[in-house]
Write a protein that holds these residues in place. Structure first.
Motif, PDB file in Angstrom:
ATOM      1  N   TYR A 114     -30.363  16.996  45.518  1.00 51.04           N
ATOM      2  CA  TYR A 114     -30.116  17.966  46.591  1.00 51.04           C
ATOM      3  C   TYR A 114     -31.467  18.380  47.157  1.00 51.04           C
ATOM      4  N   ALA A 156     -32.997  20.393  50.575  1.00 48.41           N
ATOM      5  CA  ALA A 156     -32.692  21.180  51.771  1.00 48.41           C
ATOM      6  C   ALA A 156     -33.975  21.795  52.323  1.00 48.41           C
ATOM      7  N   THR A 186     -35.309  24.627  55.062  1.00 45.15           N
ATOM      8  CA  THR A 186     -34.842  25.813  55.778  1.00 45.15           C
ATOM      9  C   THR A 186     -35.920  26.353  56.716  1.00 45.15           C
ATOM     10  N   THR A 223     -30.630  25.337  58.176  1.00 39.62           N
ATOM     11  CA  THR A 223     -31.090  24.515  57.053  1.00 39.62           C
ATOM     12  C   THR A 223     -30.650  23.072  57.261  1.00 39.62           C
ATOM     13  N   GLU A 224     -31.585  22.153  57.104  1.00 34.54           N
ATOM     14  CA  GLU A 224     -31.275  20.727  57.162  1.00 34.54           C
ATOM     15  C   GLU A 224     -31.177  20.200  55.734  1.00 34.54           C
ATOM     16  N   THR A 225     -30.023  19.666  55.384  1.00 28.27           N
ATOM     17  CA  THR A 225     -29.811  19.091  54.053  1.00 28.27           C
ATOM     18  C   THR A 225     -29.852  17.580  54.143  1.00 28.27           C
ATOM     19  N   LYS A 266     -27.140  13.525  56.615  1.00 29.06           N
ATOM     20  CA  LYS A 266     -28.246  14.433  56.873  1.00 29.06           C
ATOM     21  C   LYS A 266     -27.887  15.273  58.087  1.00 29.06           C
ATOM     22  N   TRP A 295     -27.761  19.652  59.984  1.00 31.61           N
ATOM     23  CA  TRP A 295     -28.137  21.058  60.024  1.00 31.61           C
ATOM     24  C   TRP A 295     -26.938  21.962  59.831  1.00 31.61           C
ATOM     25  N   SER A 349     -27.838  29.162  58.291  1.00 36.07           N
ATOM     26  CA  SER A 349     -28.243  29.748  57.013  1.00 36.07           C
ATOM     27  C   SER A 349     -28.863  31.113  57.246  1.00 36.07           C
ATOM     28  N   ILE A 400     -25.887  29.099  52.901  1.00 36.69           N
ATOM     29  CA  ILE A 400     -25.957  27.896  53.735  1.00 36.69           C
ATOM     30  C   ILE A 400     -24.523  27.471  54.030  1.00 36.69           C
ATOM     31  N   LEU A 439     -21.746  21.508  54.858  1.00 37.94           N
ATOM     32  CA  LEU A 439     -22.556  20.340  55.160  1.00 37.94           C
ATOM     33  C   LEU A 439     -21.781  19.352  56.031  1.00 37.94           C
TER      34      LEU A 439
END
Length: 260
Positions: free
Chosen positions: A136, A138, A140, A166-168, A192, A194, A197, A223, A226
């Protein structure tokens, strides 16, 4: 040793009072590190799906049906406590308030858990299903406001609020049914993307010089869901299990701060 530690603490408390902290029109920079402990939010939810033929997954089981019984699994169960690193730039509005921009990276190692079972009528048995989820990661970016509750002094409590995005990174999952010799490797699970958050935190700033201080803080982070990828699991009737991914966590951090 205890006497030395006590003496050092007394020197800190009894030493000169520094005025580190925000000033109107002045900038600051902070570097932080800490942990992020999830308290709510699922990596995937539960579902029950019929698989009429296991043959495509294992040719030796051609014609054998099964019922997948997947249970929800949380961020805490799969990833546990994450690590967090951050960088912040602040701008003083007064000697008691400031606005800031904050960038953080939150990461946790891959996790493997039992996600449910496959009931096989031909065997009248449930076979364990395991999932291994990639790490994981992320990133932010948030803007916020911080209010201090004491003017001057060595220790200054504060409260802050943040909002941003936040981009995960991509999350893949490998699903296994060991007793049936079935493996679905590296299945796309989250793209992937945004998500909204934000967070709240409270803490204290401890001054050491007129320009350097440290802060201790705790709070709550959020957050949103996803971006799911159903390309590998949709055919199994599990397209709904990754319509989630939101995360609520408690961050604990320590930071070094320089005021200019």
């Amino acid at each position: 040793m205890n006497t030395k530690i006590l003496g050092a603490l007394m020197l800190v408390v009894a030493g000169p009072v520094y005025a580190a902290g925000p000033e109107e029109g002045k900038f600051s920079m902070s570097v932080s590190g800490g942990v992020d402990m999830p308290i709510s939010g699922d990596v995937h939810s539960g579902a029950v799906a019929q698989v009429p033929d296991l043959g495509p997954l294992n040719p030796a089981l051609a014609g054998v049906s099964a019922e997948l019984r997947i249970r929800s699994r949380s961020h805490e169960q799969i990833y546990g406590t994450a690590r967090s690193l951050g960088l912040e730039l602040g701008y003083g509005l007064s000697d008691r308030s400031e606005v800031f921009l904050q960038a953080r990276e939150t990461s946790a190692d891959e996790g493997r858990v039992r996600v449910g079972a496959a009931y096989v009528p031909a065997l009248d048995a449930e076979l364990d299903v395991f999932g291994r989820f990639s790490s994981y990661d992320a990133y932010t970016w948030e803007a916020g406001y911080r209010r201090f509750f004491r003017g001057g002094g060595r220790v200054r409590p504060f409260f802050a609020a943040r909002l941003g995005a936040t981009e995960t990174d991509v999350i893949r999952a490998t699903f296994e049914i060991p007793d049936a010799a079935i493996t679905i490797p590296n299945a796309p699970f989250y793209e992937k993307g945004w998500a909204l958050s934000g967070g709240l935190e409270a803490g204290a700033q401890i001054s050491f010089t007129e320009r350097f201080s440290m802060t201790l803080a705790a709070g709550v982070n959020y957050i949103d869901d996803l971006s799911d990828d159903d390309s590998a699991i949709g055919g199994l009737g599990l397209a709904a299990i990754n319509d989630t991914g939101s995360r609520v966590s408690i961050p604990l951090s320590i930071a070094g701060r320089w005021d200019f």
